[in-house]
Write a protein that holds these residues in place. Structure first.
Motif, mmCIF file in Angstrom:
data_model
loop_
_atom_site.group_PDB
_atom_site.id
_atom_site.type_symbol
_atom_site.label_atom_id
_atom_site.label_comp_id
_atom_site.label_asym_id
_atom_site.label_seq_id
_atom_site.Cartn_x
_atom_site.Cartn_y
_atom_site.Cartn_z
ATOM 1 N N ASP A 131 -40.819 25.426 -36.146
ATOM 2 C CA ASP A 131 -39.347 25.885 -37.009
ATOM 3 C C ASP A 131 -38.509 26.987 -36.452
ATOM 4 O O ASP A 131 -37.767 27.774 -37.192
ATOM 5 C CB ASP A 131 -40.071 26.069 -38.399
ATOM 6 N N LYS A 132 -39.068 27.923 -35.117
ATOM 7 C CA LYS A 132 -38.856 28.913 -34.632
ATOM 8 C C LYS A 132 -37.689 28.527 -33.836
ATOM 9 O O LYS A 132 -37.732 27.571 -33.307
ATOM 10 C CB LYS A 132 -40.056 29.204 -33.868
ATOM 11 N N ILE A 133 -36.374 30.072 -33.830
ATOM 12 C CA ILE A 133 -35.043 29.346 -32.813
ATOM 13 C C ILE A 133 -35.640 30.547 -31.532
ATOM 14 O O ILE A 133 -35.636 31.360 -31.926
ATOM 15 C CB ILE A 133 -34.424 29.772 -33.748
ATOM 16 N N ILE A 134 -35.742 30.447 -30.718
ATOM 17 C CA ILE A 134 -35.095 31.833 -30.191
ATOM 18 C C ILE A 134 -33.347 30.937 -29.646
ATOM 19 O O ILE A 134 -32.990 30.524 -28.617
ATOM 20 C CB ILE A 134 -36.059 30.473 -28.466
ATOM 21 N N PHE A 135 -33.336 31.441 -28.934
ATOM 22 C CA PHE A 135 -31.854 32.745 -28.822
ATOM 23 C C PHE A 135 -32.279 32.465 -27.163
ATOM 24 O O PHE A 135 -32.783 33.024 -26.180
ATOM 25 C CB PHE A 135 -31.482 33.511 -29.323
#
Lengths: 118, 110
Positions: B96-100
């Motif tokens: 559920d992490k988002i990496i930009f």
């Protein structure tokens, strides 16, 4: 979309002091995150704020420098401790997944806190 | 570390033209999200595309996803001055992490 507010919106602080940033979500979210955005850069994930337990930090970030609390499902704080000019950034919180029927996998962001350390 | 890489880093086009921004990512994803950020302000969520989707539309926005190439594109049609902003892709992982990505600075010329 979820509504997320942050306080303060901006601050100017002296070196060596600490600042606590508050993040409030308008509905319960399953996960909350804290990000840093240095000038002219993209967002970097600092940590996942876990409700009722210690935050989970990303590589390069430690609890002593960035203590995080999340006492309930709608509120979290990030403290930037013993600040130096290198900590000057925008700090953003985000919320993911809600219990109110909104898209579970969409991550919404607060407006950010612009921190300047002199 | 950055998961996504956008290109171009900066783009200037005339008002009314279409703007296309590309994003590549490194690992497997659950979804890919696109955000807009006006100068010095918060992020506005534009659109989310899941790993089992290939194309999605929202108003003047069209997003494509090619998981075999680990890439996505954002198309803004009939651009307007108000579209001037930075655009970021963010890859959503299984935890559920988002990496930009690094972002594309879009400038719409009058």
């Amino acid at each position: 979309s979820a509504v997320i507010s942050q306080k303060p919106s901006r601050d100017i602080c002296q070196r060596g002091t600490s600042l606590t940033i508050q993040c409030q979500v308008d509905s319960q979210v399953t996960m909350m995150f804290w990000y840093r955005q240095q000038p002219g850069q993209s967002l970097t994930l600092i940590a996942t704020a876990n409700q009722g337990s210690e935050a989970t930090y990303e590589s390069g970030f430690v609890i002593d420098k960035f203590p995080i609390s999340r006492p309930n499902l709608t509120f979290s704080t990030l403290t930037v401790s013993n600040m130096s000019p290198e900590d000057s950034s925008i700090y953003l919180c985000s919320g993911l997944g809600t219990t109110s029927g909104r898209a579970r996998d969409t991550q919404y962001f607060g407006p950010g806190t612009r921190l300047t350390v002199l | 570390s950055q998961q996504g890489e956008e290109d171009p880093q900066a783009l200037s086009i005339q008002e009314g033209e279409n703007a296309t921004m590309n994003c590549s990512y490194k690992t497997s994803i659950n979804n890919l999200q696109w955000y807009r950020q006006n100068s010095g302000r918060g992020l506005v969520h534009l659109i989310l595309i899941r790993s089992n989707e290939r194309e999605k539309h929202s108003g003047r926005l069209r997003v494509t996803l090619d998981t075999s190439k680990k890439s996505s594109s954002l198309l803004i049609t009939a651009s307007r001055a108000a579209d001037t902003a930075s655009y970021f892709c963010a890859a959503g992982n299984r935890d559920d992490k988002i990496i930009f990505g690094k972002g594309t600075r879009l400038h719409i010329l009058p």
